[in-house]
Design a protein around this motif. Sequence first.
Motif, PDB file in Angstrom:
ATOM      1  N   THR A  28     -44.796  -2.793 -41.853  1.00 50.70           N
ATOM      2  CA  THR A  28     -44.009  -3.623 -40.927  1.00 50.70           C
ATOM      3  C   THR A  28     -44.485  -3.355 -39.502  1.00 50.70           C
ATOM      4  O   THR A  28     -44.604  -2.202 -39.093  1.00 50.70           O
ATOM      5  CB  THR A  28     -42.507  -3.282 -41.033  1.00 50.70           C
ATOM      6  N   MET A  29     -44.769  -4.430 -38.780  1.00 44.64           N
ATOM      7  CA  MET A  29     -45.113  -4.290 -37.355  1.00 44.64           C
ATOM      8  C   MET A  29     -44.035  -5.004 -36.553  1.00 44.64           C
ATOM      9  O   MET A  29     -43.884  -6.230 -36.644  1.00 44.64           O
ATOM     10  CB  MET A  29     -46.492  -4.871 -37.038  1.00 44.64           C
ATOM     11  N   VAL A  30     -43.254  -4.256 -35.808  1.00 46.44           N
ATOM     12  CA  VAL A  30     -42.138  -4.812 -35.035  1.00 46.44           C
ATOM     13  C   VAL A  30     -42.640  -5.398 -33.716  1.00 46.44           C
ATOM     14  O   VAL A  30     -43.423  -4.774 -33.005  1.00 46.44           O
ATOM     15  CB  VAL A  30     -41.079  -3.730 -34.753  1.00 46.44           C
ATOM     16  N   VAL A  31     -42.185  -6.624 -33.436  1.00 46.59           N
ATOM     17  CA  VAL A  31     -42.396  -7.256 -32.126  1.00 46.59           C
ATOM     18  C   VAL A  31     -41.047  -7.226 -31.424  1.00 46.59           C
ATOM     19  O   VAL A  31     -40.065  -7.766 -31.948  1.00 46.59           O
ATOM     20  CB  VAL A  31     -42.841  -8.730 -32.276  1.00 46.59           C
ATOM     21  N   PRO A  32     -40.927  -6.581 -30.265  1.00 46.26           N
ATOM     22  CA  PRO A  32     -39.600  -6.416 -29.653  1.00 46.26           C
ATOM     23  C   PRO A  32     -39.128  -7.620 -28.839  1.00 46.26           C
ATOM     24  O   PRO A  32     -38.378  -7.490 -27.879  1.00 46.26           O
ATOM     25  CB  PRO A  32     -39.792  -5.189 -28.759  1.00 46.26           C
ATOM     26  N   PHE A  33     -39.606  -8.806 -29.238  1.00 44.72           N
ATOM     27  CA  PHE A  33     -39.199 -10.067 -28.599  1.00 44.72           C
ATOM     28  C   PHE A  33     -39.101 -11.150 -29.672  1.00 44.72           C
ATOM     29  O   PHE A  33     -39.565 -10.961 -30.807  1.00 44.72           O
ATOM     30  CB  PHE A  33     -40.217 -10.487 -27.525  1.00 44.72           C
ATOM     31  N   SER A  34     -38.522 -12.299 -29.297  1.00 47.25           N
ATOM     32  CA  SER A  34     -38.336 -13.398 -30.260  1.00 47.25           C
ATOM     33  C   SER A  34     -39.662 -13.900 -30.821  1.00 47.25           C
ATOM     34  O   SER A  34     -40.721 -13.747 -30.206  1.00 47.25           O
ATOM     35  CB  SER A  34     -37.671 -14.593 -29.545  1.00 47.25           C
ATOM     36  N   ALA A  35     -39.546 -14.525 -32.001  1.00 45.58           N
ATOM     37  CA  ALA A  35     -40.716 -15.184 -32.592  1.00 45.58           C
ATOM     38  C   ALA A  35     -41.155 -16.329 -31.672  1.00 45.58           C
ATOM     39  O   ALA A  35     -40.368 -16.897 -30.927  1.00 45.58           O
ATOM     40  CB  ALA A  35     -40.343 -15.721 -33.974  1.00 45.58           C
ATOM     41  N   GLY A  36     -42.456 -16.630 -31.725  1.00 46.18           N
ATOM     42  CA  GLY A  36     -42.959 -17.781 -30.991  1.00 46.18           C
ATOM     43  C   GLY A  36     -43.309 -17.512 -29.540  1.00 46.18           C
ATOM     44  O   GLY A  36     -43.788 -18.390 -28.832  1.00 46.18           O
ATOM     45  N   VAL A  60     -44.782  -9.012 -39.863  1.00 47.24           N
ATOM     46  CA  VAL A  60     -44.275  -8.978 -38.487  1.00 47.24           C
ATOM     47  C   VAL A  60     -42.767  -9.183 -38.506  1.00 47.24           C
ATOM     48  O   VAL A  60     -42.254 -10.107 -39.128  1.00 47.24           O
ATOM     49  CB  VAL A  60     -44.937 -10.062 -37.625  1.00 47.24           C
ATOM     50  N   GLU A  61     -42.051  -8.286 -37.818  1.00 51.55           N
ATOM     51  CA  GLU A  61     -40.589  -8.382 -37.733  1.00 51.55           C
ATOM     52  C   GLU A  61     -40.184  -8.496 -36.264  1.00 51.55           C
ATOM     53  O   GLU A  61     -40.511  -7.632 -35.446  1.00 51.55           O
ATOM     54  CB  GLU A  61     -39.929  -7.135 -38.347  1.00 51.55           C
ATOM     55  N   ASN A  62     -39.495  -9.565 -35.897  1.00 52.12           N
ATOM     56  CA  ASN A  62     -39.067  -9.763 -34.509  1.00 52.12           C
ATOM     57  C   ASN A  62     -37.697  -9.113 -34.273  1.00 52.12           C
ATOM     58  O   ASN A  62     -36.743  -9.448 -34.949  1.00 52.12           O
ATOM     59  CB  ASN A  62     -39.001 -11.251 -34.178  1.00 52.12           C
ATOM     60  N   VAL A  63     -37.669  -8.179 -33.333  1.00 51.15           N
ATOM     61  CA  VAL A  63     -36.399  -7.522 -32.980  1.00 51.15           C
ATOM     62  C   VAL A  63     -36.238  -7.647 -31.473  1.00 51.15           C
ATOM     63  O   VAL A  63     -36.688  -6.785 -30.710  1.00 51.15           O
ATOM     64  CB  VAL A  63     -36.393  -6.038 -33.401  1.00 51.15           C
ATOM     65  N   GLY A  71     -36.097  -3.328 -29.878  1.00 47.60           N
ATOM     66  CA  GLY A  71     -37.149  -3.241 -30.900  1.00 47.60           C
ATOM     67  C   GLY A  71     -37.898  -1.923 -30.827  1.00 47.60           C
ATOM     68  O   GLY A  71     -38.173  -1.293 -31.854  1.00 47.60           O
ATOM     69  N   ALA A  72     -38.186  -1.480 -29.616  1.00 49.24           N
ATOM     70  CA  ALA A  72     -38.889  -0.201 -29.457  1.00 49.24           C
ATOM     71  C   ALA A  72     -38.018   0.934 -29.974  1.00 49.24           C
ATOM     72  O   ALA A  72     -38.495   1.857 -30.646  1.00 49.24           O
ATOM     73  CB  ALA A  72     -39.247   0.019 -27.985  1.00 49.24           C
ATOM     74  N   GLY A  73     -36.706   0.844 -29.705  1.00 50.52           N
ATOM     75  CA  GLY A  73     -35.792   1.883 -30.174  1.00 50.52           C
ATOM     76  C   GLY A  73     -35.710   1.949 -31.681  1.00 50.52           C
ATOM     77  O   GLY A  73     -35.611   3.024 -32.268  1.00 50.52           O
TER      78      GLY A  73
END
Length: 321
Positions: A28-36, A60-63, A71-73
Amino acid sequence: MKRIMTAALGAAIIATPAFAEYPERAITMVVPFSAGGPTDTVTRLVAESMSKDLGQQIVVENVGGAGGTLGAGKVAKADADGYTLLLHHIGMATSATLYRKLAYDPLNAFDYVGLVTDVPMVIVARPNFEPADLKGLIEYVKANKDKVNYANAGIGAASHLCGMMFMSAIETKLTAVPYKGTGPALTDLMGGQVDFMCDQTTNTTNQIKEKKIKAYATTTAKRLDALPDVPTAGEGGLPGFQVGIWHAVYAPKGTPKAAIDKLSAALQKALKDPNVVERFASLGTVPVTQEEATPAALEAKLKSEIARWKPVIESAGEYAD
Ligand code: MLT
């Protein structure tokens, strides 16, 4: 005793044959912002290419939320087993000063995989925004400071940093409309629900070319090949108004070195992938060098960027809490 046990466990993980086969399942690779949005765009391009080298899918998981700090947390607290990663940008450095009650320590909560790309920004507005150029925009904004609003992705976002720099440069405080990412913000900008924003070229280049939004200036020393008709902020009367949004890949602290080494090697290969290079170029950016896509380079960059932005943020006096 706990420290000895942890070290022994860590050694055991590295030594076991099973770990030698890492990765054995999807990552899982978290993106700490919305998709798109721009961070999402960069991540999906890099993750797809890294998957090919690693032989496992990177999901990819958007948080989104709180300028990337939620997301970073989440990743800071994840298991340090190589199966949860974070792709974040300059906000990892600016949040260290902006958030006085951050849920994690940016310098101690992560292991470093490597830098990815340094993305220019561009001041853009809704398609019917009246001013014709940056000089006119500054005059209009100053004369209508209580009416004009600008979008960002929350305190700590790149769009927030650029907006803060812009307000300092024109000595005018404006109302921000925060989103969980500049993907949704761009939708509202095109619809005229918000007046302007400073966003990354990885999110706005196509919409500028299609004239769905107006572009006023880039935050670069010289014009971009991808946007040759857009003046730099220096040409528009804001010399020195330059900022690049560097992006990087992190893992939770304690991730075995064998995993970090495989991930950094896969990242370096992805940054030479012709599809990644071509798509980055079409969106106004380039991959970092192979040397920069390393743990040591990212550690040095994060430390220097936290130190660089601390006085800038303190002089602007805007904090998250
Ligand atoms: C930012 O403003 O930090 C990013 O553009 C947000 C995003 O990637 O959506």
